[in-house]
Design an enzyme around this catalytic site. Structure first.
Site, short mmCIF file in Angstrom:
data_model
loop_
_atom_site.label_atom_id
_atom_site.label_comp_id
_atom_site.label_asym_id
_atom_site.label_seq_id
_atom_site.Cartn_x
_atom_site.Cartn_y
_atom_site.Cartn_z
N LYS A 31 -32.55 78.73 10.74
CA LYS A 31 -32.52 80.16 10.40
C LYS A 31 -31.46 80.87 11.22
CE LYS A 31 -35.84 84.04 9.97
NZ LYS A 31 -37.27 84.38 10.17
N SER A 48 -39.68 86.04 6.40
CA SER A 48 -38.24 86.22 6.47
C SER A 48 -37.47 84.91 6.57
CB SER A 48 -37.89 87.10 7.68
OG SER A 48 -38.28 86.47 8.90
N SER A 64 -43.68 84.97 8.67
CA SER A 64 -42.38 84.62 8.12
C SER A 64 -42.14 83.12 7.95
CB SER A 64 -41.26 85.21 8.97
OG SER A 64 -41.26 86.61 8.86
#
Length: 386
Positions: free
Chosen positions: A32, A109, A133
């Site tokens: 990420k 996310s 997330s």
């Protein structure tokens, strides 16, 4: 690499080495875009942060641990802006496409990491989990999602959102690589069986009856005694979610205050509105939220004492379509946070996984006491019969 799913950030490739032999050898890794990776910028899903980033010259220690264990870095992945959403959208870099159902949101996310795993582009997705997330995109994409015990993994060179809730986390397609990841990052082995699996009836009553019945039926296959409890704490889910959101908003504002004050127009309106909400919170509201958190954490410690595991539905409702109205996204986020906030408030690990042979988009979660992470995988293996 071809990426029709918009899982990865469009960065030029840089050479990232990895150990030739190790417990993660042969496994491809997506990271990420909140973690620093040498040779790449870190944008956190925001164009202004990207412009100010520069190319990083050092590696986030957790990423280095995975590389030293033999994982092969493939690329940095898309994230919701500033990691401050559960939907998966991003006005700067676009919304990744859910490979399981392209009409649905990918969840966020850690959207890109989950989509990269679901699309078969990588085997391990490294992300973060503050308010869900990891667990939410894992559920939406039919994956395994692990939110570790808070503070158990190295979070240096990771851009924070709300530090008292933030944890690095992982998504995989199956439990075998997840177990390997847990071992590689140093989680203690699980030598004990859980004494029982606890079903909180107030939480299961909030979801569809047929789905709840399927979840409970699947739990019986673990061979572990099943117990029921009316509630996990003498507080409503709404009160817990409010306390969680209050702390989250205050910490998110403190983390992003300098960015907002320097360049407010560089932040999308919905994220900016949430940041401003955090700036306007009264100190007494925040103190009360921390009191509720402390009380809930003590209640969870008591409830899970003696190797008890809590079973939860991962999502409160079905995910919306990617073209849904903002009000629909807000309703989904609000409903899901009532369940997803619990492990954040308690600092506890949670493992989300799809139910085998169950129609629809059904994800079950196991929630354990702090440091019981690998016990959750052990029980999940019994339930999924991989």
């Amino acid at each position: 690499m071809r990426d029709p799913w918009n899982a990865f950030m469009p960065y030029p490739d840089a050479d990232v080495g990895h150990a030739a032999i190790g417990p993660l050898s042969g496994l491809r890794l997506a990271v990420k875009d909140l973690f620093d990776v040498a040779g790449y910028p870190t944008a956190a899903g925001n164009a202004a942060v990207l412009a100010a980033s520069g190319i990083k010259t050092s590696m986030a220690p957790l990423v280095q641990t995975l590389l030293d264990a033999g994982a092969c870095f493939v690329g940095k992945t898309n994230t919701d802006e500033l990691a401050y959403s559960l939907i998966g959208g991003n006005i700067h870099f676009g919304m990744p496409i859910n490979p399981r159902d392209p009409d649905l949101i990918p969840g966020g996310s850690s959207s890109g990491s989950a989509v990269a795993v679901a699309a078969g582009l990588v085997d391990i997705g490294l992300g973060t989990d503050t308010s869900g997330s990891i667990r939410l995109p894992a559920a939406v994409n039919g994956l395994i999602g692990w939110r570790p015990t808070h503070g158990s993994l190295d979070n240096r060179a990771l851009r924070p959102l709300a530090p008292s809730f933030d944890v690095p986390g992982f998504v995989t397609r199956s439990l075998e690589p997840m177990a390997a990841v847990m071992s590689a990052v140093g989680m203690a082995a699980a030598n004990d069986q859980p004494a029982s699996i606890l079903i909180p009836e107030d939480i299961f009553a909030t979801i569809d009856d047929a789905v709840a019945d399927e979840m409970i039926a699947s739990l019986r296959s673990a061979g572990t005694p099943i117990r029921r409890t009316d509630a996990i704490a003498p507080l409503s889910l709404a009160d817990l979610a409010l306390a969680f959101t209050t702390i989250l908003q205050r910490e998110a504002w403190e983390t992003n205050k300098a960015l907002f004050e320097r360049n407010p127009e560089a932040i999308s309106p919905d994220i900016a509105a949430r940041l401003l909400s955090g700036s306007r919170l009264d100190d007494e509201e925040v103190r009360e939220a921390f009191k509720i958190r402390k009380f809930f954490s003590a209640e969870i410690d008591r409830l899970l004492r003696g190797n008890v595991i809590l079973a939860l539905p991962t999502l409160a409702m079905n995910p919306p379509r990617r073209d849904a109205e903002p009000e629909c996204f807000a309703a989904f986020r609000s409903a899901c946070i009532k369940l997803l906030c619990l492990s954040g408030l308690g600092g506890c690990p949670q493992l989300a996984f799809p139910i085998v042979n169950c129609a629809g988009n059904v994800s079950l979660s196991l929630f354990g006491a702090r440091s019981a992470d690998r016990m959750l995988v052990k029980v999940a293996r019994q339930l999924t019969a991989e």
